[in-house]
Design a protein around this motif. Structure first.
Motif, PDB file in Angstrom:
ATOM      1  N   SER A  88       0.824  -1.206   0.000  1.00 50.74           N
ATOM      2  CA  SER A  88       0.000   0.000   0.000  1.00 50.74           C
ATOM      3  C   SER A  88       0.860   1.258   0.000  1.00 50.74           C
ATOM      4  N   LYS A  89       0.265   2.362  -0.378  1.00 51.78           N
ATOM      5  CA  LYS A  89       0.943   3.653  -0.349  1.00 51.78           C
ATOM      6  C   LYS A  89       1.459   3.914   1.067  1.00 51.78           C
ATOM      7  N   GLY A  90       2.663   4.456   1.174  1.00 47.24           N
ATOM      8  CA  GLY A  90       3.260   4.725   2.473  1.00 47.24           C
ATOM      9  C   GLY A  90       3.957   3.535   3.094  1.00 47.24           C
ATOM     10  N   TYR A 100       6.990   0.178   2.514  1.00 51.43           N
ATOM     11  CA  TYR A 100       8.105  -0.406   1.774  1.00 51.43           C
ATOM     12  C   TYR A 100       8.382  -1.787   2.357  1.00 51.43           C
ATOM     13  N   ASP A 109      10.870  -0.383  -2.738  1.00 52.31           N
ATOM     14  CA  ASP A 109       9.831   0.649  -2.776  1.00 52.31           C
ATOM     15  C   ASP A 109       8.557   0.122  -3.415  1.00 52.31           C
ATOM     16  N   ARG A 110       7.457   0.755  -3.087  1.00 52.81           N
ATOM     17  CA  ARG A 110       6.149   0.371  -3.632  1.00 52.81           C
ATOM     18  C   ARG A 110       6.148   0.404  -5.166  1.00 52.81           C
ATOM     19  N   ASP A 111       6.807   1.405  -5.751  1.00 51.44           N
ATOM     20  CA  ASP A 111       6.781   1.533  -7.207  1.00 51.44           C
ATOM     21  C   ASP A 111       7.768   0.606  -7.921  1.00 51.44           C
ATOM     22  N   SER A 113       5.865   0.799   7.409  1.00 52.54           N
ATOM     23  CA  SER A 113       5.303   2.058   6.927  1.00 52.54           C
ATOM     24  C   SER A 113       6.366   3.132   7.099  1.00 52.54           C
ATOM     25  N   GLU A 120       8.641   9.561 -11.142  1.00 47.15           N
ATOM     26  CA  GLU A 120       8.137   8.201 -11.306  1.00 47.15           C
ATOM     27  C   GLU A 120       9.282   7.290 -11.691  1.00 47.15           C
TER      28      GLU A 120
END
Length: 155
Positions: A63-65, A67, A92-94, A132, A144
């Motif tokens: 989720s966002k926030g 790792y 990282d999430r991305d 988080s 990005e």
């Protein structure tokens, strides 16, 4: 990732390789055990030799926030002389499903023993712990991800 909160999937190109997805061994374990996706030999340390990447065949979504921290198994340095090359890795999430490598997670190792060490397929090689994080008041990050392993900060 609409309804997914956090978890693991097999990365592209590894679907037919009988990959073991990370799992916790006990209900009070913080870390999810990662397994080697294939056999790899890590040579004994010599100056100038780079750490060896060990494939897992796994990618992680979160989720966002959040790792995913990759850390050493406590037994590897003591029993085999293996230590993570970066000591503590941040996924990282991305990184998930990025265009460079689909978010494939790998562990990098130094071998500080006197002999080469072969890691067999499906051997537990490290742990992943979801965390988080917070950002600073004046954070203005808008970039990005444009690739895979080691790609942030390179554009």
């Amino acid at each position: 990732m609409a309804n997914k909160v956090r978890g693991f999937e097999v990365a592209k190109g590894w679907n037919d390789k009988d990959i073991t997805l990370p799992h916790r061994s006990t209900s009070d374990s913080a870390g999810y055990d990662f397994h080697a996706a294939e056999e790899v030999t890590i040579p004994s340390f010599k100056p100038g030799v780079k750490p060896v990447l060990v494939a897992t065949g796994v990618k992680a979504y979160m989720s966002k926030g959040e790792y995913l921290a990759l850390v050493n198994r406590s037994s590897l340095p003591l029993k085999q002389g293996l230590m993570l090359g970066n000591n503590f890795a941040v996924i990282d999430r991305d990184y998930y499903s990025n265009e460079g490598n689909d978010g494939h997670i790998m562990f990098q190792f130094w071998n500080f023993s006197d002999e080469d060490i072969t890691i067999e397929k499906d051997t537990r090689i490290g742990q992943g712990i979801f965390h988080s994080f917070a950002v600073a008041d004046d954070d203005g990050a808008e970039g990005e991800r444009q690739g895979g392993f080691g790609s942030t900060g390179t554009n």
